[in-house]
Write an enzyme that holds these catalytic residues in place. Structure first.
Site, PDB file in Angstrom:
ATOM      1  N   HIS A  29    -107.659 -54.194  -6.997  1.00 15.40           N
ATOM      2  CA  HIS A  29    -106.664 -53.471  -7.778  1.00 15.40           C
ATOM      3  C   HIS A  29    -106.074 -52.431  -6.829  1.00 15.40           C
ATOM      4  CE1 HIS A  29    -109.024 -54.745 -11.565  1.00 15.40           C
ATOM      5  NE2 HIS A  29    -108.001 -55.563 -11.336  1.00 15.40           N
ATOM      6  N   HIS A 136    -114.276 -50.918  -7.142  1.00 17.63           N
ATOM      7  CA  HIS A 136    -113.156 -50.520  -8.018  1.00 17.63           C
ATOM      8  C   HIS A 136    -113.188 -49.019  -8.277  1.00 17.63           C
ATOM      9  CE1 HIS A 136    -111.930 -54.609  -9.599  1.00 17.63           C
ATOM     10  NE2 HIS A 136    -113.067 -54.889  -8.983  1.00 17.63           N
ATOM     11  N   GLU A 227    -117.790 -49.446  -9.933  1.00 19.04           N
ATOM     12  CA  GLU A 227    -116.713 -48.526 -10.316  1.00 19.04           C
ATOM     13  C   GLU A 227    -117.095 -47.175  -9.736  1.00 19.04           C
ATOM     14  OE1 GLU A 227    -114.032 -49.405 -11.941  1.00 19.04           O
ATOM     15  OE2 GLU A 227    -114.557 -51.358 -12.793  1.00 19.04           O
TER      16      GLU A 227
HETATM   17 ZN   LIG Z   1    -110.429 -52.383 -10.864  1.00 19.50          ZN
END
Ligand SMILES: [Zn+2]
Ligand SMILES: *[C@@H]1O[C@H](CO)[C@@H](O)[C@H](O)[C@H]1NC(C)=O
Ligand SMILES: *[C@@H]1O[C@H](CO)[C@@H](O)[C@H](O)[C@H]1NC(C)=O
Ligand SMILES: *[C@@H]1O[C@H](CO)[C@@H](O)[C@H](O)[C@H]1NC(C)=O
Ligand SMILES: *[C@@H]1O[C@H](CO)[C@@H](O)[C@H](O)[C@H]1NC(C)=O
Length: 393
Positions: A29, A136, A227
């Site tokens: 991302h 992420h 994350e």
């Molecule tokens: Zn992500």
């Protein structure tokens, strides 16, 4: 733009028998930037500590480490200004979310497969990756497979578990427990609370076409999703504290590639047998794990006693017991070569690894076919999922 990978190891250009392959991938991302910076720092740390820090030297001597700091360089470039929340740049140039773009084992994922996804899928076929993490931002948690699910994997209970759940929980805890903020579980205000900073992916929110499920099902590689920051694209001056809080976790997680047992499978004439099935009893993978072209297998397991089942076409399954000791193996899984009491009949073993069809393999499992009426519980769980889905990580 090209996707760049740097490999660190004593023999970075090629696989060596007995040396497991590890990888980190960040920034799929494009607006989630902390992982990208951390991996650049990690590269620097590995190459400058080699020969000085015994732990890093041992790790490099016994592991081949592949690092892809950005899987979505176009998305990263598209970000107009740093933003903590969902923003332009999450998707690739064609506006596809790459973490929804892989084949899915639970339902058809008929999206148009993107060049970045194709490239990663091809890359996974070129090496026998054993362990991986995907970095992420937007939350602070270590999330483990599955991300999607059906009744057979526990979806009615709002979770979706693999047969290797003990190993995955251990892996996620290994990372989270060494990150002082992640382990608290509630650092991102107004977001979900994760006990010990760990969650099953599906329990958090189900998603289709994710990369970690693909790795585990089709690439024989255990992958978790990390994350790493409440804010997706924090200000530059925050970067040193992210490195300080993640350094120990990033290193300890890589060492876990040496869990369990590894070795080669030989026939009675001493020929290594490629592409034969090597599985642990009671933890069968939906696409059976197979030896690579050198006849090698790697099985990530916690200490304990297991039966390994080797299946060669035309022969009875060969079963052998293995005891994984408690004591840490010093940068090597337990080594156990398996000598089969027959000749390999190499012509009956496929020349290339027969890949599992990339279709919803879990759809036809018996426990899934039993029709179920949605309960009130299920209805509430679904509502919760819809609620949490609104903050995409
Ligand atoms: Zn992500
Ligand atoms: C690591 O490998 C290097 C080069 O092969 C060797 O000189 C060194 O002794 C090894 N170090 C450790 C700690 O195993
Ligand atoms: C997705 O593709 C599969 C296989 O080609 C097909 O059977 C299915 O109907 C498609 N689903 C949708 C929603 O397009
Ligand atoms: C060993 O694996 C094969 C499939 O590869 C399976 O048919 C067989 O039942 C397994 N045997 C045991 C004892 O688990
Ligand atoms: C671990 O292995 C290295 C060589 O790779 C050796 O120098 C060291 O003494 C070993 N440590 C233990 C505790 O066995």
């Amino acid at each position: 733009r090209n996707l760049w990978v740097l490999v660190v190891g004593r023999s970075p250009k090629e696989h060596r028998i007995g040396i497991p392959e590890f990888k980190y991938v960040a920034n799929m991302h494009g607006d989630e930037t902390v992982g990208r910076e951390l991996l650049l720092h990690l590269i620097d740390h590995l190459v400058t500590s080699d020969g000085k820090d015994p732990e890093i030297t041992n790790l490099i001597n016994n592991t081949r480490i592949h690092i892809m700091p950005s899987m979505n360089p176009d998305g990263f470039e598209a970000v107009k200004k740093p933003d903590c929340y969902y923003s332009i740049g999450r998707e690739n140039y064609n506006q596809y979310d790459l973490n929804r773009n892989f084949p899915d084992a639970f339902e058809y994922n008929n999206v148009s497969r993107q060049p970045e996804t194709e490239a990663v899928m091809k890359w996974l076929n070129t090496e026998t990756f054993v362990l991986s993490a995907n970095l992420h931002g937007g939350a602070l948690v270590a999330s483990y497979p599955f991300d999607n699910g059906v009744q057979a994997t526990g979806a009615l209970y709002s979770r979706s578990l693999t047969p290797d759940d003990d190993v995955f929980q251990y892996l996620a805890h290994t990372y989270a427990s060494r990150n002082p903020n992640m382990k608290k579980g509630d650092e991102c205000k107004s977001k979900m609370n994760f006990p010990n900073g760990v969650t099953n992916g599906y329990s958090w929110y189900p998603l289709q076409g994710g990369m970690q499920d693909y790795n585990y099902i089709w690439a024989q590689c255990f992958e978790i999703t990390l994350e790493l920051s409440c804010c997706k694209y924090p200000r530059e001056e925050k970067l040193p504290s992210f490195w300080n809080n993640n350094k120990a976790s990033l290193i300890e997680y890589m060492k876990q590639v040496h869990l369990g047992v590894k070795g080669q499978v030989f026939d009675q004439n001493g020929n290594p047998l490629p592409h034969v099935i090597v599985e642990v009893q009671d933890r069968k993978h939906i696409c059976p794990y197979r030896t690579n072209k050198y006849g090698e297998y790697y099985l990530l397991l916690l200490p304990g006693s297991y039966i390994i089942n080797v299946t060669v076409p035309g022969h009875e399954p060969y079963l052998t017991k293995v005891i994984i000791p408690e004591k840490s193996q010093n940068f090597s899984a337990l080594k156990k070569d398996i000598l089969l009491p027959f000749q390999g009949q190499l012509d009956s073993i496929p020349a290339s690894n027969p890949s599992c069809p990339m279709i919803p393999l879990y759809r036809n499992l018996p426990s899934h076919s039993a029709a179920t009426k949605p309960s009130l519980f299920l209805f509430l769980v679904t509502l919760l999922h819809i609620f949490f889905k609104q903050s995409k990580m």
